[in-house]
Scaffold this motif. Sequence first.
Motif, PDB file in Angstrom:
ATOM      1  N   GLN A 618     -13.654   9.936  -0.236  1.00  0.00           N
ATOM      2  CA  GLN A 618     -13.648   9.252   1.173  1.00  0.00           C
ATOM      3  C   GLN A 618     -13.849  10.397   2.207  1.00  0.00           C
ATOM      4  O   GLN A 618     -13.625  11.542   1.694  1.00  0.00           O
ATOM      5  CB  GLN A 618     -12.124   8.760   1.087  1.00  0.00           C
ATOM      6  N   VAL A 634     -13.736   4.966   8.000  1.00  0.00           N
ATOM      7  CA  VAL A 634     -13.339   5.543   6.830  1.00  0.00           C
ATOM      8  C   VAL A 634     -14.608   5.094   5.917  1.00  0.00           C
ATOM      9  O   VAL A 634     -15.064   3.981   5.857  1.00  0.00           O
ATOM     10  CB  VAL A 634     -11.973   4.981   6.171  1.00  0.00           C
ATOM     11  N   ALA A 636     -16.026   5.162   1.992  1.00  0.00           N
ATOM     12  CA  ALA A 636     -15.456   5.185   0.827  1.00  0.00           C
ATOM     13  C   ALA A 636     -16.439   4.800  -0.355  1.00  0.00           C
ATOM     14  O   ALA A 636     -17.177   3.650   0.059  1.00  0.00           O
ATOM     15  CB  ALA A 636     -14.203   4.348   0.366  1.00  0.00           C
ATOM     16  N   ILE A 657      -7.151   1.400   1.109  1.00  0.00           N
ATOM     17  CA  ILE A 657      -7.120   2.289   1.829  1.00  0.00           C
ATOM     18  C   ILE A 657      -6.015   2.146   3.168  1.00  0.00           C
ATOM     19  O   ILE A 657      -5.415   3.004   3.480  1.00  0.00           O
ATOM     20  CB  ILE A 657      -8.547   2.563   2.683  1.00  0.00           C
ATOM     21  N   ILE A 695     -14.113   0.530   7.974  1.00  0.00           N
ATOM     22  CA  ILE A 695     -14.283   0.672   6.722  1.00  0.00           C
ATOM     23  C   ILE A 695     -15.550   0.431   5.930  1.00  0.00           C
ATOM     24  O   ILE A 695     -15.907  -0.511   6.098  1.00  0.00           O
ATOM     25  CB  ILE A 695     -13.045   0.250   5.816  1.00  0.00           C
ATOM     26  N   GLY A 713      -8.231   3.227  -4.635  1.00  0.00           N
ATOM     27  CA  GLY A 713      -8.526   3.212  -3.034  1.00  0.00           C
ATOM     28  C   GLY A 713      -7.451   4.059  -2.512  1.00  0.00           C
ATOM     29  O   GLY A 713      -7.561   4.496  -1.535  1.00  0.00           O
ATOM     30  N   THR A 714      -6.155   4.107  -2.850  1.00  0.00           N
ATOM     31  CA  THR A 714      -5.007   4.491  -2.169  1.00  0.00           C
ATOM     32  C   THR A 714      -4.698   5.887  -2.048  1.00  0.00           C
ATOM     33  O   THR A 714      -4.623   6.432  -1.072  1.00  0.00           O
ATOM     34  CB  THR A 714      -3.752   3.745  -2.812  1.00  0.00           C
ATOM     35  N   ILE A 717      -6.919   8.461   0.764  1.00  0.00           N
ATOM     36  CA  ILE A 717      -6.998   8.383   2.223  1.00  0.00           C
ATOM     37  C   ILE A 717      -6.132   9.240   2.883  1.00  0.00           C
ATOM     38  O   ILE A 717      -6.437   9.748   3.941  1.00  0.00           O
ATOM     39  CB  ILE A 717      -6.468   6.794   2.790  1.00  0.00           C
TER      40      ILE A 717
END
Lengths: 754, 169
Positions: A618, A634, A636, A657, A695, A713-714, A717
Amino acid sequence: MSKLTRRAFITTGIAAGGGLVVGIAMRPGNQVKNLASKLGEGGEGLIHTYVKLDSDNVVTAIVPHSEMGQGVHTALGQMLAEELDADWSQVKVEEAPAIGEYASYSAGRRYLFAGVDFSNLAIPTVDGVMMRVADMLNLQITGGSMSVRTTGIMAMRIAGAATRELMQTAAASAWDVPVTEVTTEDSHVVHAASNRREPYSAFAATVAEMTPSQTPAFKDPSDYKIVGKYVPRRDIPAKVDGSAQFALDVRLPDMAYASVVRSPVPGGSVVSVDDAAARAIEGVLDVVVIPKSSVGGMLGETLSTEAVAVVADSYWTANRAVQALNVSWSETGFESVSSDDIYAQFERDISAKTKRETDRKAGETESAFASAARVLDADYHVPFLAHTCMEPLNATADVRNDSAEIWVGCQNPLGFRRDVASILGIDPENVTLNNHLMGGGFGRKARPDYAMQVALLSRAVGRPVQLIWSREEDVRQDFYRPAVQSRFRAAFDSDDNLIAWENTYTNKNEPIEAPLIPYSVPAQDIGYVSSPVHIPFGAWRSVDHSQHGFFTESFIDEVANAAGKDAYEFRAELLQNSPRHLAVLIRVAEEAQWTRPLPAGRGRGISLQESFGSLVAQVVEVTVADGKVAVDRVVAVIDPGLAVAPDGIAAQLESGIIYGLTAALHGEISIENGAVAQSNFDDYKSVRMDEAPLIETYVINSGNDIGGAGEPGTPGIAPALANAVFDATGLRIRQLPLGNFDLNYQAEESGVVG
Amino acid sequence: MSTSFWVNGEQRTLDVDPSKPLLWVLREQLALTGTKFGCGIAQCGACTVHIDGQAMRSCVTPISRVEGRQVTTIEGLRGDDGDLHPLQQAWIEHQVPQCGYCQSGQLMSASALLSNNPNPSDSDIDAAMSGNICRCGMYGRIREAIKSSSVASTSDEKLFYNVAEVDHV
C-alpha cells in the motif's frame, strides 16, 4: 453408489424429485435425516452435498460457509460453476445447514496440515479422517480468510470437475461417440460433429449411477468464463430494498424481547440486583439472572459470565429497564487496573525478557549488535480494539424441554449449535440452528456467548426470546483485539547496511508468522514474552497481523531513514531474493507514482505485508494541516495468486483498508478502573464518509496458490499511514491511534512543515 | 395513547407509548424490519428514514413526533410502479453493500440528499452522508453510486475529478 469405505469419496446420488446430487460420501448406511429434503431414497451414504442438479437443469451450489458481505456464497458458487461448465444464470447458491455432515473438513485439513502436500491417493484417506475430526470438533468456521482456499479449492471445484466429466462420459455413451469429442458449455453437453446438444439434466439419472473420478482434470485458467470474471454478488439485491434477513429481523409468535448487562469489569458476578425500578416500567415481563456458562472450542474457552437480563414486550422497554437496574457486581481484583498499568506491565515484562520464546532466530544477532557501527531502537504499542459490527450482537431462541431452536448470525454455526446444546445439557441433534446473513463479523461472531445467553434466557422464561445487545454492551463486552507492546533494535555496519533485527513483543496469538519480516537481514531474533491481562482476547480482522504489520512496517521505515535510504528503495534492496514480494512492491510504487514530488504539508508512505496467503502493498498519501491528518489517497496492490472474484477482492481490500484506517486514526479501547471506558460510536469512533480516502486497487494474478482476501487489506494501512505522516512532518508515530497526537505542534517543532 | 401517521403511503393508527422511538414501532409493531438498529443515539445512521421527505434518525424520534406526518422507510423507497429507486439500482451496479446492514440507512440518507440537491458536490455528499457509518467501509462505492445517480456527471469525469482534487490540496 460408489465405494463406501471409511475414506471420503466424491460420489453421486439421486435427489428428491429426480435430479442429481454430487458430494462426499464417507461410510455405508449413513442415513442423514436432516438432508432428507435434499437426498432421495437412494442417497444414503452421501453426506456432504456440494451440487444439486434439478430436472429443469438448474444447478444449486451448497456452500458450508457464512455470508457477512465478503461474497463467499458467490465466489464458491463461481468455483463450482466454472469447473462444471455451468450456465451461471442458472446457478443458485444456498448455505449449508448447521449439521455435522457439513463440518468444514477441508478447512480442518488446511488448519491442521498447513503446508503438507498430500498425494492424490492419500487425499481420500486424509479427508475421511478430517471429516470425522471436523465433525467431532463441530468445525464449520468462516474465518482466517480461508473459504476460497479451503472449501473452494479442495471441494467445490473438484465436485464441479468430476460432475462435468461424468456428463461427458454419459453423453458419449448415449450418443455412441468418442468421449473426447463431447464438450460442455452452459450446463449442456455438446457433440459438434453430429450437431447434438442436451442439457445436463437429461443425463442426471445416468450420472447418478456412475462413479466419479476422485482426481478430475481441471480447466486451464485461460479458459475460465466465470472464475476471475466480474459477476454481480448474489446477496446484493436483497440488501438494497430492506428484504435481506438478518438475525435481528426474526419474528416469532409469542416472542419477547430482551436486553442484558454484564459486569463492567470482566469476570464479575452478580452480588445483588435491585430491580424494583426496572419492574415498575410498563411492559417489563421478567428480570432474569443468566448464570455463568463456559464452552471450549477451536478458539479456546469462551466464558460467558453472569448477566442480568430484562425481558419485555419491546426491546426499547427492555433496554430502558436494564438501565434502571441497580446491580452490585463482585470484586474481581482488577478494579484498579488502567491502560497505563497494563502498558507498565508490558514494559516490565519486555524488559525482563522472562521466559522469552523465539519465533525466528537466524544468524548471530549478539555478535552483530556487539560489532555494530550504530544501533537504532524503538518501542511501539497499540491499544485494545473492539469489533463494533454494524449489527449489534443478537440472537433469538425458542428452548423447550429437550430441544431448542436458535436464530443467529455467526461464523461457526455448527460450533454454536454444539455450544448451545452443551450448556442446555441436551443432544446437539435436538438443537436446530438457523444461521442468517451477518451484519458484520470481523471475528467477533465466532464467539458464541450471545447465543449461549439467549438459550439460557429462553429456557428461564419459557418462551421465544430475541436478545439484543445495546451498542454499549457490544463495545464493553467484546473479545478484544489485544493491546501489544513491541520493542525493536536494529544494527548497522559502518556502511549503513542493516545487519541485525531484534524484536520482542508481548502476548503471541496467531497466525504464528505475523511478526516475521520478508526482508533479507542476515541476523534476526524475533520473539515474545507472556504478559497476561484480564481483558478477554478475540480474533479481530487479520488477528496478530493487525498489530505486527504496524510495528514491523513502521520500524523498517525508521531503519531506512536511519540508513539514509528511500523507504521504497530500501525495501526493494532487501527483497532481491523474494521476487513475488518485490513485484507487488514495484507495482504499488508505479501505480502511486512514488517518485513524484509532493508539495509541503503532504506526505507519502509505503507498506508491504504478507498475510493469509496473499501479499499486499500500500501507498498512502496524506495532508497534514492544522494539527490533523487527512488521508487523501490509498493505492493498494494485492497478489492473491488468482482473484476468483476480482471485484470481490477489490471490495475486500477497500473494506480492509477502511477497517484498519478506523483503528489507525481513532481506535482505542482504554481501561479505567478495570473496565472498558468506551461505550458507543460517539466515543469509539469510526471513519465516516468525510474521512474516507480515494482508494485504488490493483490485482496481480501471479499464478501462485490462491490466498485469502477478507483480511490481508487491513494490516498495511496503519504503517503506510504512519510512514506518510513521517514523510509529511518528520514525526514518527509509534503508538496508535493517530488521533491522540497533535501533529501541528510536532510538525512545527520538527521544522519540516509550516 | 393513539398515534396516527402515514407509513409508505398507508395510514397507520396505533395505541403506543408516545415516547417509544419510531424505529421500534416500525420494527416491532409494523414488521418493517428493513430499518436497522445500530447505536440508539443517532450516531450511526442505520435507522435513517424519511419524515416528510427529510432524512431523520428513527432511533431517537419519539412516535409522538410523527403524528400526522409522512414516514418513508426502505420498504417504500421503490417507485409507485414497483421499480427500484435509481439509487437502489446504482447500489447494485456499483456493488455497494457488503454485509448490507447499514445500507437501508445509507440509501435513505442518499435519496433525501438527491431529492433536495440533484447534483451534489463531494462536500455536499460528505455533509449528507457522514452521519451514516459503514463498518465494511464502502464509502468510495457509495460516493460513486450517488454521483452516477446525480444529474450531471459521468463516471470517468468523476475519477479524474477526484484525482485532480487530491493533487491540488
